[in-house]
Design an enzyme around this catalytic site. Structure first.
Site, PDB file in Angstrom:
ATOM      1  CG  HIS A   1     -25.705  -9.836 -15.950  1.00 48.43           C
ATOM      2  ND1 HIS A   1     -26.269 -10.984 -15.457  1.00 48.43           N
ATOM      3  CD2 HIS A   1     -26.024  -8.840 -15.068  1.00 48.43           C
ATOM      4  CE1 HIS A   1     -26.902 -10.709 -14.324  1.00 48.43           C
ATOM      5  NE2 HIS A   1     -26.769  -9.418 -14.067  1.00 48.43           N
TER       6      HIS A   1
ATOM      7  CE1 TYR B   1     -28.576  -8.609 -17.762  1.00 42.85           C
ATOM      8  CE2 TYR B   1     -29.499  -8.259 -19.951  1.00 42.85           C
ATOM      9  CZ  TYR B   1     -28.969  -9.102 -18.993  1.00 42.85           C
ATOM     10  OH  TYR B   1     -28.826 -10.441 -19.260  1.00 42.85           O
TER      11      TYR B   1
ATOM     12  CG  HIS C   1     -25.608 -13.888 -13.523  1.00 44.21           C
ATOM     13  ND1 HIS C   1     -26.376 -14.114 -14.629  1.00 44.21           N
ATOM     14  CD2 HIS C   1     -26.363 -14.309 -12.472  1.00 44.21           C
ATOM     15  CE1 HIS C   1     -27.532 -14.644 -14.266  1.00 44.21           C
ATOM     16  NE2 HIS C   1     -27.545 -14.773 -12.967  1.00 44.21           N
TER      17      HIS C   1
ATOM     18  CE  LYS D   1     -28.292 -18.271 -14.968  1.00 40.41           C
ATOM     19  NZ  LYS D   1     -29.155 -18.435 -16.092  1.00 40.41           N
TER      20      LYS D   1
ATOM     21  CB  CYS E   1     -23.330 -14.999 -17.121  1.00 41.28           C
ATOM     22  SG  CYS E   1     -23.778 -13.284 -17.156  1.00 41.28           S
TER      23      CYS E   1
END
Length: 138
Positions: free
Chosen positions: A10, A39, A115, A122, A124
């Protein structure tokens, strides 16, 4: 220990050069009512690997995939004008690769993905983690 089949990379979606640390993410996630940082690892711009949630605990970083994954987040991911971009410093690149190599040794059958590979809405982590770490994937 819970079964780990994914290691998910991420970004924090902060502008390049952000001074954010794991403790800042932890405070924010607690303000949402969570038990702490979602995380398992956070990598600030200086390349320090800061532990978040213990690996034994389910993370809170990727809907529908938390139960069997490890979440790793680098600080950054946005350009100065707020557009998704790979802002990793050289120290972050080195630390991220080293951490993923360690995790790969512990979880040799886990696939390393971004991600965005699990949620196409996303951007990410703002780079192609599957391609960059293909040498570590099973």
């Amino acid at each position: 220990m819970r079964p780990i089949t994914l290691i998910i990379v991420h970004c924090s979606a902060n502008k390049a050069g952000s001074a954010l640390r794991m403790a800042d993410i932890d405070r924010y996630h607690r303000s949402l009512g969570w038990i702490g940082c979602g995380y398992h690892y956070v990598i600030p711009t200086d390349g320090t690997v800061e532990p978040g949630r213990p690996e034994e605990m389910v993370g809170a970083h990727c809907k529908r995939h938390n139960r069997y994954s490890i979440g790793v987040c680098y600080i950054g991911g946005l350009s100065a004008d707020g557009k998704p971009t790979d802002t990793r410093t050289e120290a972050q690149r080195t630390a991220l690769r080293s951490l993923l190599e360690q995790l790969h040794r512990r979880y040799p059958n886990a696939l390393i993905v971004g991600h965005r590979n699990l949620d196409p809405q996303k951007a990410c982590p703002c780079f192609d983690a599957v391609r960059e770490y293909r040498d570590l994937n099973p």
